[in-house]
Design a protein around this motif. Structure first.
Motif, PDB file in Angstrom:
ATOM      1  N   PHE A   1       0.830  -1.211   0.000  1.00 57.27           N
ATOM      2  CA  PHE A   1       0.000   0.000   0.000  1.00 57.27           C
ATOM      3  C   PHE A   1       0.855   1.248   0.000  1.00 57.27           C
ATOM      4  O   PHE A   1       0.608   2.195  -0.731  1.00 57.27           O
ATOM      5  N   LEU A   2       1.903   1.267   0.822  1.00 50.96           N
ATOM      6  CA  LEU A   2       2.745   2.460   0.885  1.00 50.96           C
ATOM      7  C   LEU A   2       3.473   2.684  -0.425  1.00 50.96           C
ATOM      8  O   LEU A   2       3.680   3.827  -0.850  1.00 50.96           O
ATOM      9  N   ALA A   3       3.857   1.593  -1.090  1.00 54.88           N
ATOM     10  CA  ALA A   3       4.522   1.761  -2.382  1.00 54.88           C
ATOM     11  C   ALA A   3       3.586   2.387  -3.393  1.00 54.88           C
ATOM     12  O   ALA A   3       3.954   3.316  -4.112  1.00 54.88           O
ATOM     13  N   LEU A   4       2.341   1.896  -3.417  1.00 57.44           N
ATOM     14  CA  LEU A   4       1.385   2.471  -4.351  1.00 57.44           C
ATOM     15  C   LEU A   4       0.997   3.889  -3.947  1.00 57.44           C
ATOM     16  O   LEU A   4       0.652   4.719  -4.789  1.00 57.44           O
ATOM     17  N   ALA A   5       1.085   4.175  -2.649  1.00 57.70           N
ATOM     18  CA  ALA A   5       0.658   5.490  -2.183  1.00 57.70           C
ATOM     19  C   ALA A   5       1.729   6.556  -2.322  1.00 57.70           C
ATOM     20  O   ALA A   5       1.438   7.745  -2.249  1.00 57.70           O
ATOM     21  N   ALA A   6       2.971   6.153  -2.562  1.00 56.37           N
ATOM     22  CA  ALA A   6       4.064   7.121  -2.467  1.00 56.37           C
ATOM     23  C   ALA A   6       3.918   8.294  -3.415  1.00 56.37           C
ATOM     24  O   ALA A   6       4.291   9.416  -3.095  1.00 56.37           O
ATOM     25  N   LEU A   7       3.362   8.039  -4.610  1.00 57.88           N
ATOM     26  CA  LEU A   7       3.249   9.136  -5.574  1.00 57.88           C
ATOM     27  C   LEU A   7       2.146  10.107  -5.193  1.00 57.88           C
ATOM     28  O   LEU A   7       1.948  11.120  -5.842  1.00 57.88           O
ATOM     29  N   SER A   8       1.427   9.817  -4.125  1.00 54.05           N
ATOM     30  CA  SER A   8       0.345  10.720  -3.751  1.00 54.05           C
ATOM     31  C   SER A   8       0.842  12.096  -3.360  1.00 54.05           C
ATOM     32  O   SER A   8       0.059  13.014  -3.214  1.00 54.05           O
ATOM     33  N   GLY A   9       2.132  12.256  -3.196  1.00 54.93           N
ATOM     34  CA  GLY A   9       2.660  13.600  -3.052  1.00 54.93           C
ATOM     35  C   GLY A   9       2.337  14.440  -4.254  1.00 54.93           C
ATOM     36  O   GLY A   9       2.309  15.667  -4.179  1.00 54.93           O
TER      37      GLY A   9
ATOM     38  N   ILE B   1      12.690  -2.144 -14.482  1.00 57.86           N
ATOM     39  CA  ILE B   1      12.690  -0.685 -14.413  1.00 57.86           C
ATOM     40  C   ILE B   1      13.160  -0.279 -13.021  1.00 57.86           C
ATOM     41  O   ILE B   1      12.448  -0.481 -12.028  1.00 57.86           O
ATOM     42  N   GLU B   2      14.369   0.271 -12.937  1.00 58.98           N
ATOM     43  CA  GLU B   2      14.914   0.704 -11.659  1.00 58.98           C
ATOM     44  C   GLU B   2      14.742   2.210 -11.515  1.00 58.98           C
ATOM     45  O   GLU B   2      15.154   2.980 -12.376  1.00 58.98           O
ATOM     46  N   ASN B   3      14.136   2.628 -10.432  1.00 59.76           N
ATOM     47  CA  ASN B   3      13.932   4.045 -10.138  1.00 59.76           C
ATOM     48  C   ASN B   3      14.919   4.462  -9.063  1.00 59.76           C
ATOM     49  O   ASN B   3      14.888   3.953  -7.941  1.00 59.76           O
ATOM     50  N   THR B   4      15.794   5.415  -9.383  1.00 59.94           N
ATOM     51  CA  THR B   4      16.857   5.792  -8.467  1.00 59.94           C
ATOM     52  C   THR B   4      16.476   6.921  -7.518  1.00 59.94           C
ATOM     53  O   THR B   4      17.207   7.193  -6.564  1.00 59.94           O
ATOM     54  N   VAL B   5      15.353   7.600  -7.797  1.00 58.36           N
ATOM     55  CA  VAL B   5      15.023   8.787  -6.987  1.00 58.36           C
ATOM     56  C   VAL B   5      13.546   8.813  -6.630  1.00 58.36           C
ATOM     57  O   VAL B   5      13.004   7.855  -6.130  1.00 58.36           O
ATOM     58  N   TYR B   6      12.881   9.947  -6.950  1.00 56.57           N
ATOM     59  CA  TYR B   6      11.493  10.158  -6.577  1.00 56.57           C
ATOM     60  C   TYR B   6      10.552   9.455  -7.552  1.00 56.57           C
ATOM     61  O   TYR B   6      10.985   8.751  -8.466  1.00 56.57           O
ATOM     62  N   ALA B   7       9.257   9.667  -7.359  1.00 57.83           N
ATOM     63  CA  ALA B   7       8.238   8.897  -8.061  1.00 57.83           C
ATOM     64  C   ALA B   7       8.305   9.029  -9.579  1.00 57.83           C
ATOM     65  O   ALA B   7       8.520  10.114 -10.116  1.00 57.83           O
ATOM     66  N   HIS B   8       8.115   7.906 -10.269  1.00 58.21           N
ATOM     67  CA  HIS B   8       7.984   7.847 -11.714  1.00 58.21           C
ATOM     68  C   HIS B   8       6.912   6.822 -12.054  1.00 58.21           C
ATOM     69  O   HIS B   8       6.463   6.052 -11.201  1.00 58.21           O
ATOM     70  N   ASN B   9       6.505   6.810 -13.303  1.00 55.58           N
ATOM     71  CA  ASN B   9       5.828   5.627 -13.822  1.00 55.58           C
ATOM     72  C   ASN B   9       6.412   5.310 -15.189  1.00 55.58           C
ATOM     73  O   ASN B   9       7.339   5.992 -15.643  1.00 55.58           O
ATOM     74  N   PHE B  10       5.924   4.274 -15.848  1.00 52.90           N
ATOM     75  CA  PHE B  10       6.573   3.808 -17.068  1.00 52.90           C
ATOM     76  C   PHE B  10       5.509   3.280 -18.023  1.00 52.90           C
ATOM     77  O   PHE B  10       4.706   2.427 -17.660  1.00 52.90           O
ATOM     78  N   HIS B  11       5.525   3.817 -19.252  1.00 49.41           N
ATOM     79  CA  HIS B  11       4.584   3.411 -20.300  1.00 49.41           C
ATOM     80  C   HIS B  11       5.369   2.887 -21.492  1.00 49.41           C
ATOM     81  O   HIS B  11       6.378   3.473 -21.885  1.00 49.41           O
ATOM     82  N   ILE B  12       4.904   1.773 -22.057  1.00 51.06           N
ATOM     83  CA  ILE B  12       5.519   1.209 -23.255  1.00 51.06           C
ATOM     84  C   ILE B  12       4.469   1.198 -24.356  1.00 51.06           C
ATOM     85  O   ILE B  12       3.367   0.656 -24.184  1.00 51.06           O
ATOM     86  N   HIS B  13       4.802   1.793 -25.492  1.00 49.25           N
ATOM     87  CA  HIS B  13       3.881   1.804 -26.628  1.00 49.25           C
ATOM     88  C   HIS B  13       3.770   0.398 -27.226  1.00 49.25           C
ATOM     89  O   HIS B  13       4.701  -0.386 -27.174  1.00 49.25           O
ATOM     90  N   GLU B  14       2.618   0.112 -27.805  1.00 54.84           N
ATOM     91  CA  GLU B  14       2.322  -1.084 -28.600  1.00 54.84           C
ATOM     92  C   GLU B  14       2.117  -2.344 -27.788  1.00 54.84           C
ATOM     93  O   GLU B  14       1.352  -3.214 -28.209  1.00 54.84           O
TER      94      GLU B  14
END
Length: 479
Positions: free
Chosen positions: A6-14, A380-393
């Protein structure tokens, strides 16, 4: 879901707010009827091809009553109509640009040839028309369309250029499916509004770019929706530039998730909250009781950015509700994405807000070459603050987030995923069979400030066995 998930999914709520609590906390403030985007009627050729016409244009909209502001839209002043087509349909789009600057239209979530994808290489100049065409061959899903011009996507989407693209395949007869009645699109966005209108400012300023303090649903501020059936299916799109939504109801009622980005789940999943990052979609079915009222809201989580709770939509059930079929126990039979023993593993490191694997986006550089029909593992390694990732097709399934399985409601086929701060997400990615060694697809962070700043790469799909024959630089952009 355990506490860590839950906290992982919630982190981007900033990203949820730069300004604190909702100004519309009083249900009585929700006095504007929710606008439901109209269905775009196609013209059907003799060979059965369905032709849809879209025009990108400027307009003026009263986002706040009595205060019209300049906006952009498709076929109107703000947002665009909903396109609806079925698996097996041949579709042809006529996209005309009536803006005074170049743009593109990307079919987010669509499986189609790279030249028809609408990424930054398929530029539509002012006054020009683009005519992509393809045959729809993918399961029922809620997709969407939006601009994708290199370095300008945040500005174009923020001004209002977005719309839904619904795909049917005949498998959803038992789910609510009457558009605008018991099958309702909800496009969630946040805006900064002042007495001077809808200021853009610098969309590449700050860690996450534009974060608004006014919530819109389908372009409507403080809306209400009357429902007339016991069950309603909501197709929810996070159409914001950066905000993450943690969606729940004010009474904490349970509801059912029936679909992710790329299609239906095998069976409904009961929840009392779902989280969506920019570009993600979810389909839910909610049960109502005659005469009740309830608020749909987004709640804050925890991060190093200001948090906020916002009410989004007041739902009012009619005094008498039409009966709805029971929610089926089985929904679809999506083919599992099975990883072969020799699957290639590709690793991507998200650096700051402007690079992947230490490189900013280069329109002329091919970063990855993929054989058609491959199934791969992408880390997908995230080194800092919140991101997401989209792949076309592609369609993918989330294998794990820092070694833990995703919540059941997010276990289906997707095309966009949240990558929490300082975490690694592993994906099982299934690629299509459209080959073109000269025209790339994109992968990128869908926080649009990050995408525009360079957190994007390119890949091509080629016939198996020809990967080493592909030039890593392209000399011209392709329409």
């Amino acid at each position: 879901m355990n506490r860590r998930q839950f906290l992982a999914l919630a982190a981007l709520s900033g990203l949820a707010s730069a300004c604190g609590s909702s100004a519309e906390s009083d249900p009585a403030a929700f006095r504007t009827r929710l606008q439901v985007p109209p269905l775009l009627e196609p013209k059907v050729d003799k060979d059965g091809t369905r032709r849809f016409a879209l025009t990108m244009q400027r307009g003026r909209s009263e986002i706040l009553a009595g205060k019209p502001v300049e906006t952009w839209g498709f076929n109107g002043p703000y947002l665009g109509p909903t396109i609806r087509a079925a698996r097996g349909d041949r579709v042809r789009m006529t996209v005309t640009n009536r803006l005074d600057e170049a743009s593109t239209v990307h079919w987010h979530g669509m499986r189609l040839p790279a030249k028809m994808d609408g990424g930054p290489h398929q530029t539509i100049e002012p006054g020009a028309t683009w005519n992509p065409h393809w045959t729809i061959d993918q399961p029922a899903a809620t997709s969407w369309y939006h601009p994708h011009p290199h370095g300008q996507t945040a500005k174009h989407v923020y001004r209002g250029l977005a719309g839904m693209f619904i795909i049917d395949d005949g498998t959803t007869a038992e789910l609510p499916a009457r558009y605008g009645i018991d099958d309702i699109p909800l496009i969630l966005q946040d805006k900064k509004l002042t007495e001077d209108g809808l200021p853009i400012g610098d969309p590449l300023k700050g860690t996450f770019g534009i974060l608004g303090d006014h919530m819109l649903v389908n372009g409507t501020h403080a809306p209400f929706l009357n429902v007339r059936t016991e069950r309603v299916r909501f197709r929810i799109l996070n159409g914001s530039n950066a905000r993450m939504y943690h969606l729940t109801f004010a009474d904490r009622r349970t509801f059912h998730v029936v679909g992710n980005d790329a299609g239906l789940l095998p069976a409904p999943v009961q929840v009392d909250q779902v989280s969506l990052t920019p570009g993600e979609r979810v389909e839910v079915v909610v049960t109502f009781t005659a005469g009740e009222q309830v608020l749909l809201r987004t709640i804050s989580g925890s991060d190093d950015i200001d948090e906020g709770d916002f009410d989004l939509l007041k739902i009012v059930a009619e005094p008498r509700l039409a009966a709805s079929p029971r929610l089926p126990s089985r929904l679809a039979d999506p083919a599992p994405i099975v990883i072969p023993p020799n699957a290639k593993v590709r690793r991507f490191r998200l650096n700051g807000h402007d690079a992947i694997n230490g490189k900013e986006m280069d329109m002329a550089r091919i970063d990855e070459v993929v054989p058609a029909g491959a199934t791969e593992i992408w880390e997908i390694e995230n080194t800092v603050y919140a991101h997401n990732f989209h792949i076309h097709e592609v369609a993918f399934q989330v294998l794990d987030v820092d070694g833990e399985k995703p919540p059941a409601y997010a276990s289906g086929h997707k095309d966009t995923v949240y990558v929490p701060p300082k975490s690694t997400v592993r994906l099982a990615v299934r690629f299509g069979h459209f080959t073109d060694p000269a025209t790339p697809y994109m992968y990128h962070c869908h926080i649009l400030r990050h995408e525009d700043s360079g957190m994007m790469g390119q890949f091509v799909i080629v016939p198996p066995g020809t990967e080493n024959q592909v030039p890593r630089m392209i000399t011209a952009h392709h329409m």
